[in-house]
Design a protein around this motif. Structure first.
Motif, PDB file in Angstrom:
ATOM      1  N   ASN A 371      -3.179 -15.702   1.946  1.00  0.00           N
ATOM      2  CA  ASN A 371      -1.978 -14.794   1.698  1.00  0.00           C
ATOM      3  C   ASN A 371      -2.257 -14.268   0.305  1.00  0.00           C
ATOM      4  N   TYR A 372      -3.296 -13.798   0.155  1.00  0.00           N
ATOM      5  CA  TYR A 372      -3.398 -13.108  -1.158  1.00  0.00           C
ATOM      6  C   TYR A 372      -2.486 -11.882  -1.456  1.00  0.00           C
ATOM      7  N   ALA A 373      -2.471 -11.152  -0.240  1.00  0.00           N
ATOM      8  CA  ALA A 373      -1.636  -9.953  -0.465  1.00  0.00           C
ATOM      9  C   ALA A 373      -0.327 -10.302  -0.741  1.00  0.00           C
ATOM     10  N   GLU A 374       0.330 -11.333   0.085  1.00  0.00           N
ATOM     11  CA  GLU A 374       1.722 -11.794  -0.295  1.00  0.00           C
ATOM     12  C   GLU A 374       1.741 -12.242  -1.732  1.00  0.00           C
ATOM     13  N   ARG A 375       0.891 -12.672  -2.210  1.00  0.00           N
ATOM     14  CA  ARG A 375       0.785 -13.464  -3.695  1.00  0.00           C
ATOM     15  C   ARG A 375       0.911 -12.217  -4.417  1.00  0.00           C
ATOM     16  N   ARG A 377       2.125  -9.237  -4.114  1.00  0.00           N
ATOM     17  CA  ARG A 377       3.405  -8.612  -3.844  1.00  0.00           C
ATOM     18  C   ARG A 377       4.337  -9.230  -4.699  1.00  0.00           C
ATOM     19  N   GLU A 378       4.261 -10.545  -4.616  1.00  0.00           N
ATOM     20  CA  GLU A 378       5.265 -11.536  -5.467  1.00  0.00           C
ATOM     21  C   GLU A 378       5.149 -11.510  -6.823  1.00  0.00           C
ATOM     22  N   GLU A 405      -2.035  -2.649   2.987  1.00  0.00           N
ATOM     23  CA  GLU A 405      -2.280  -3.947   3.526  1.00  0.00           C
ATOM     24  C   GLU A 405      -3.063  -5.052   2.754  1.00  0.00           C
ATOM     25  N   GLY A 408      -0.521  -5.575  -0.325  1.00  0.00           N
ATOM     26  CA  GLY A 408       0.635  -6.263  -0.187  1.00  0.00           C
ATOM     27  C   GLY A 408       1.784  -5.318  -0.414  1.00  0.00           C
TER      28      GLY A 408
END
Length: 646
Positions: A371-375, A377-378, A405, A408
């Motif tokens: 989930n690196y893209a979500e990381r 984003r965060e 994509e 993120g």
């Protein structure tokens, strides 16, 4: 920024690009001026701006001017620096040594600023000397037995803090004296910590770093850990297409055979020989297993699970018995090894577990954050800090979807702005695109394919009188083709760029009319202006090699066709654009482009995709037309045994 300041900032952009820079001999480019205005507007609106800017547009001056004027005219921003992040050392050096000093002089002379634009380069700890470790290394080293250049390099570290500024320093010495990740220095005022404190001074209006450092700072901030750089008013990420890859590196975990060996050596050095030998015995079968599975998903068999369990038990025993006695850096190494082995042992969720090699070719356990893209984003995008992300290859046919994509950025809505600024270069006039009439062999045909590919390349080298860069996707194919071209006796010097042999680039440049066979990093970021590269040959479309990461991504799509359309194809097109960028670097450059992949030929499966990735150019399948084009656009000196740029 109030309305008056906003108008004044835009007015100064026009003055810089329409008056001041032309007075210094620079051409007026309307697209560059528009880009700078758009960047400033995005910063004022606290947006994240995605700016795809073609080669030769002058995006560096555009974002520097936008960032500096935003800082100057925005309330409370003048006390905070502008952060610039790049992917390459070459661009960092150019920004610090050329772009910033030049723009600073222009703006001071015009009265826009009252003092020079001071900038500082920020790098990770491992790039600097640890005084404590240097003292210990010098006390242990037998200087009389060292190579004289290595000896002087080591001694020079008494006065040089930046390890990158010291040529001829051996890799071993560098590893021994660099600041460790877990700093165990007992000196109260070492040079490194003085540098870090000084780099946070308000006198530095601009902080320059690489993407890994930028992401590390963001991770610190999101975790509530003290930041690596001062609070900045805006972040500008150049070479932004490399940011997702850097994020993967930062969020991934890895343990190489070299790391295992270093851990054992460290225990021995600190006189825990029995513990070192016990751990070495447990790690040996694990290291052996890694060499057999590079690039593959690595789920443990029952036998390997038992091996990992023994190693984990040994590490926990060492930690319990001597954990407080060993140095902090070694303790950190020990726990990093435990974390990775435990992750594989329990088949940790949220990670893609696979075997690979590191940058030094050492077999490595890797745990990629699924989930690196979500990381990203965060850590990076949720703040209200305005940012500019720019590159020549962020979009595919004006579409930023694939990059968003990866980074993120999907779903950011009105917080995101997008712009595409084409290159000002006249590709129709200065380039031709060659496809062979027919290709008989495919890579799986082995010797037949190598021979046919080498034949096409030989003909193109002769038609363009050398001055050629040939780009490959694989070292093995490149080596075989180069060997065959040598047998064909093309009459021009041939060079092959193997791993970690970047000095070959200087030899190629000095040759004047040589031919360089290359892969890897040469696809992007390398500068070959003038007639140095007048023929660019792409041996095969740069689709990514299947690996554990791509296998994981395939599973997120309903079928292979969807995966190719949404992931594999856009990634290939972006890399093809990056490779094409090696051909034309200035407005007067001329170059023949050739694609020798049977799938890219007219009427074949990927012909339209290849054309869509590149600027519009005239096509040819005639070797005579290739030679005629070069004869028409090159000066006499080009054909006289050396480049006119020697």
């Amino acid at each position: 920024m109030n309305r008056t300041n906003r108008a004044q900032a835009h007015k100064e952009i026009d003055r810089i690009f329409l008056d001041l820079l032309p007075q210094r001999g620079m051409a007026v480019r309307e697209a560059q001026v528009r880009l700078c205005h758009d960047m400033l507007e995005s910063l004022i609106g606290a947006k994240i701006a995605l700016c795809d800017a073609g080669v030769g547009l002058g995006k560096t001056y555009a974002y520097l001017a936008a960032g500096i004027l935003f800082r100057k005219y925005t309330e409370n921003a003048s006390e905070r620096p502008v952060l610039i992040s790049t992917a390459s050392i070459a661009l960092q050096n150019a920004v610090l040594g050329e772009y910033i000093p030049f723009l600073s002089d222009v703006m001071i002379e015009a009265g826009m600023i009252d003092r020079p634009l001071e900038a500082v380069l920020r790098k990770g700890k491992s790039h600097y000397v640890c005084d404590d470790r240097l003292i210990k290394r010098l006390s242990r080293a037998n200087l009389e037995k060292k190579n004289e250049r290595n000896k002087q390099a080591l001694l020079s570290l008494k006065t040089h803090l930046d390890l990158d500024s010291v040529p001829h320093l051996s890799a071993y010495d560098r590893n021994q004296v660099s600041v460790p990740g877990m700093c165990g220095c007992y000196l109260t005022d070492c040079r490194y910590h003085r540098f870090v404190r000084n780099s946070r001074s308000p006198e530095y209006i601009i902080q320059v770093c690489n993407h890994n450092f930028f992401i590390a700072d963001a991770i610190h901030r999101s975790a509530g850990i003290p930041s690596l750089v001062p609070d900045y008013c805006t972040a500008i990420i150049d070479e932004a297409h490399k940011l997702p890859e850097s994020a993967r590196q930062m969020f991934d975990k890895l343990l190489s055979i070299d790391d295992m060996s270093a851990l054992v050596t460290g225990l021995k050095r600190e006189q825990y020989v029995l513990a070192a030998e016990k751990l070495a015995g447990e790690l040996k079968p694990i290291a052996h297993g890694l060499t057999e599975h590079a690039g593959e998903e690595y789920i443990l068999t029952k036998e390997r699970k038992a091996q990992y369990g023994k190693a984990i038990k040994t590490i926990l025993s060492i930690r319990k018995n001597i954990g407080n006695a060993i140095t902090p850096p070694l303790r950190s190494q020990l726990m990093d090894a435990w974390e990775m082995l435990d992750l594989f042992h329990r088949n940790g969720r949220g990670f893609i577990l696979y075997a690979d090699t590191d940058e030094n070719g050492s077999p490595t356990l890797k745990a990629a954050n699924a989930n690196y893209a979500e990381r990203m984003r965060e850590c990076l995008w949720i703040s209200n800090i305005p940012m500019i992300l720019t590159s020549g290859t962020l979009a595919v046919r004006n579409d930023f979807t694939r990059f968003k994509e990866q980074a993120g950025l999907i779903g950011m809505g009105t917080h995101l702005t997008e712009s595409v600024s084409p290159s000002p270069f006249d590709y129709k006039m200065n380039c031709r695109l060659y496809f062979p009439n027919r290709i008989y062999h495919k890579p799986e045909d082995g010797i037949g394919y190598i021979g046919e590919l080498a034949g096409h390349i030989t003909s193109l080298i002769r038609a363009t009188h050398g001055h050629t860069l040939v780009l490959f996707n694989a070292y093995t194919v490149m080596s075989a083709v180069c060997a065959q071209v040598k047998k064909n006796d093309v009459g021009f010097p041939l060079f092959i760029l193997a791993r970690n042999q970047l000095k070959i680039l200087d030899t190629f440049r000095a040759s004047g009319n040589g031919v360089l066979f290359a892969t890897g990093s040469v696809w992007e970021g390398m500068d070959f202006p003038g007639d140095m590269v007048s023929s660019l040959i792409i041996a095969r479309l740069p689709f990514a090699v299947p690996d554990a990461l791509s296998d994981y991504e395939k599973k997120k799509h309903p079928d292979l066709k969807t995966f190719i359309q949404k992931v594999a194809m856009p990634d290939m097109q972006i890399k093809l654009r990056q490779g094409f960028g090696r051909a034309i670097r200035t407005e007067t450059d001329t170059c023949m482009i050739s694609i020798l992949d049977e799938r890219s030929l007219p009427g074949r499966r990927f012909h339209a995709a290849a054309l869509a990735a590149l600027p519009e150019m005239s096509l040819t399948s005639s070797m005579n037309e290739v030679a005629a084009f070069i004869q028409a656009v090159k000066p006499k000196e080009y054909f006289m045994g050396g480049s006119n740029n020697d």
